[in-house]
Design an enzyme around this catalytic site. Structure first.
Site, PDB file in Angstrom:
ATOM      1  N   GLU A  46       0.821  -1.200   0.000  1.00 16.77           N
ATOM      2  CA  GLU A  46       0.000   0.000   0.000  1.00 16.77           C
ATOM      3  C   GLU A  46       0.865   1.263   0.000  1.00 16.77           C
ATOM      4  OE1 GLU A  46      -2.253  -2.969   2.716  1.00 16.77           O
ATOM      5  OE2 GLU A  46      -0.205  -2.632   1.996  1.00 16.77           O
ATOM      6  N   ALA A 158      21.484 -47.382 -11.260  1.00 17.21           N
ATOM      7  CA  ALA A 158      22.065 -48.038 -10.089  1.00 17.21           C
ATOM      8  C   ALA A 158      23.397 -47.417  -9.700  1.00 17.21           C
ATOM      9  CB  ALA A 158      22.241 -49.532 -10.369  1.00 17.21           C
ATOM     10  N   SER A 162      22.280 -39.472 -12.975  1.00 18.24           N
ATOM     11  CA  SER A 162      20.933 -38.885 -13.033  1.00 18.24           C
ATOM     12  C   SER A 162      20.854 -37.646 -13.914  1.00 18.24           C
ATOM     13  CB  SER A 162      20.468 -38.500 -11.620  1.00 18.24           C
ATOM     14  OG  SER A 162      21.322 -37.513 -11.064  1.00 18.24           O
ATOM     15  N   TRP A 164      20.824 -36.101 -17.585  1.00 19.62           N
ATOM     16  CA  TRP A 164      19.611 -35.554 -16.987  1.00 19.62           C
ATOM     17  C   TRP A 164      18.446 -36.458 -17.350  1.00 19.62           C
ATOM     18  CZ3 TRP A 164      20.211 -31.709 -13.643  1.00 19.62           C
ATOM     19  CH2 TRP A 164      21.331 -30.883 -13.753  1.00 19.62           C
ATOM     20  N   THR A 190      21.199 -36.359  -1.095  1.00 18.53           N
ATOM     21  CA  THR A 190      21.352 -35.578  -2.325  1.00 18.53           C
ATOM     22  C   THR A 190      22.582 -34.684  -2.244  1.00 18.53           C
ATOM     23  OG1 THR A 190      18.966 -35.599  -2.731  1.00 18.53           O
ATOM     24  CG2 THR A 190      20.245 -33.863  -3.800  1.00 18.53           C
ATOM     25  N   ASP A 194      25.203 -35.368  -5.165  1.00 15.74           N
ATOM     26  CA  ASP A 194      25.174 -34.403  -6.271  1.00 15.74           C
ATOM     27  C   ASP A 194      25.943 -33.116  -6.007  1.00 15.74           C
ATOM     28  OD1 ASP A 194      23.499 -36.227  -7.476  1.00 15.74           O
ATOM     29  OD2 ASP A 194      21.656 -35.154  -6.995  1.00 15.74           O
ATOM     30  N   LEU A 292      14.307 -38.123   2.324  1.00 13.48           N
ATOM     31  CA  LEU A 292      13.644 -36.921   2.836  1.00 13.48           C
ATOM     32  C   LEU A 292      12.234 -36.814   2.283  1.00 13.48           C
ATOM     33  CD1 LEU A 292      13.655 -34.272   4.400  1.00 13.48           C
ATOM     34  CD2 LEU A 292      14.780 -33.188   2.438  1.00 13.48           C
TER      35      LEU A 292
END
Length: 356
Positions: A46, A158, A162, A164, A190, A194, A292
């Site tokens: 505002e 395995a 990953s 992509w 992760t 990674d 997770l």
């Protein structure tokens, strides 16, 4: 109101602990001021719009996506600013359930002779403000879990390869979704596998969200995180009795250690997200990994599930996208209902919400 909502959405991910609000001032059929919450200058939407409008705010109608605040916090009450500017009418999408406001803003405006209308495009406003409303009502941020999977539900081969599974269009969309959240989070697995940076790339964005690693013992290197400190802060959610050498190794600018209670070998995820809410986060975008993700689902902490499915098959030897849920019978499986789905490049994006 549609313009005010669009302005509010533009600020998502950048305003916590404040909600991202939009405001448009209209006079004689012409927009004379507009704005969204500006954390950098500590101005609410505002006030941003009023500053832009100047004297033209006199007699104008203010369209605002959330009830104007009525209390003194880090800034003065927006209701007072609207009254002082001589606004004639306020149209609000939804009320503010914060106990410090909760109708008091509307009451102050009406007491000053300003016409107040509420409930305009309220459903959309509450969707846009879902993270803020979650903190008010549940004490925790809204949690989105994103999974990028092969067509048979795998996140890697395995051997752990990953990159992509999904294509460039999907990955770009994920970066846009990161940008719309206060924080992006991954688990320790992760982080070890990674070494992600978790920043927003390829969008020309000037900022990235807060980064969170949830790892009971902080047993990962974190080189990908360190390179962007202190510009992009990091929170490390860890368990009790963290070894002193690991605590010392992570004591650097831009890193905050959050000690979280643990259940055996796992963090108490409900306590963790409550801790996030206590520190002002309204939305968290979790990108796994599988342990997770399963823990958040099992604890009923996933508010939105976003799945990117790619047309590739990895097979049973590949790594599953979701860890163990400890199910014996199908009736106990968590259920989600489809919100929408679309094609993103060569991949399919589906958005789901839990069935209660």
């Amino acid at each position: 109101m549609a313009l005010a909502l669009a302005l509010g959405r533009r600020g998502q991910g950048a305003q916590w602990p404040w909600p991202s609000v939009g405001c448009v001032l209209v006079k004689d059929g012409r927009v004379v001021g507009r704005g969204c919450t500006d954390r950098a200058t500590m101005r609410h939407a505002e006030v941003v719009a009023l500053d832009q409008a100047g004297p033209a705010a006199q007699g104008a109608t203010a369209f605002v996506t959330l009830e104007p605040c009525s209390h003194h916090g880090t800034v003065g009450p927006c209701a007072d600013a609207l009254i002082a500017a001589g606004v004639a009418r306020v149209v609000a999408a939804t009320g503010d359930p914060n106990p410090k406001v909760d109708g008091a803003g509307f009451a102050k405006l009406r007491a000053a002779g300003i016409v107040v209308d509420t409930g305009v495009q309220e459903h959309q406003a509450r969707q846009d403000l879902a993270g803020f409303l979650s903190v008010v009502h549940r004490g925790r941020p809204r949690v989105t879990l994103k999974l990028a999977l092969s067509a048979d539900g795998r996140i890697a081969t395995a051997s752990g390869d990953s990159q992509w599974i999904t294509g460039p269009a999907a990955r770009r969309r994920v970066h846009a979704e990161r940008l719309a959240h206060d924080a992006v989070m991954v688990g320790g697995g992760t982080a070890r596998a990674d070494d992600p940076s978790l920043t927003v790339r390829d969008l020309g964005a000037a900022r990235s969200p807060l980064r969170i690693i949830a790892a009971r013992r902080l047993d990962f290197d974190g080189a990908g995180l360190i390179q962007d400190l202190p510009q992009v802060p990091v929170w490390l959610a860890h368990g009790p009795n963290l070894p002193a050498d690991r605590r010392k190794a992570w004591t650097r600018d831009g890193v905050e250690l959050l000690e979280i209670p643990a259940h055996g070998r796992s963090l108490d995820l409900a306590a963790m997200v409550q801790a996030f809410g206590a520190r002002g986060l309204t939305s968290v975008y979790c990108e796994g990994g599988g342990t997770l993700a399963a823990g958040l689902i099992h604890a009923g902490l996933v508010d939105d599930l976003v799945i990117y499915s790619a047309g590739v098959l990895i097979g049973a030897e590949g790594q599953p996208g979701l860890g163990a849920l400890g199910l014996d019978i199908l009736a106990d499986a968590p259920r989600f209902q489809l919100v929408d789905h679309s094609q993103v490049g060569a991949d399919i994006r589906s958005h789901w919400r839990p069935v209660f």
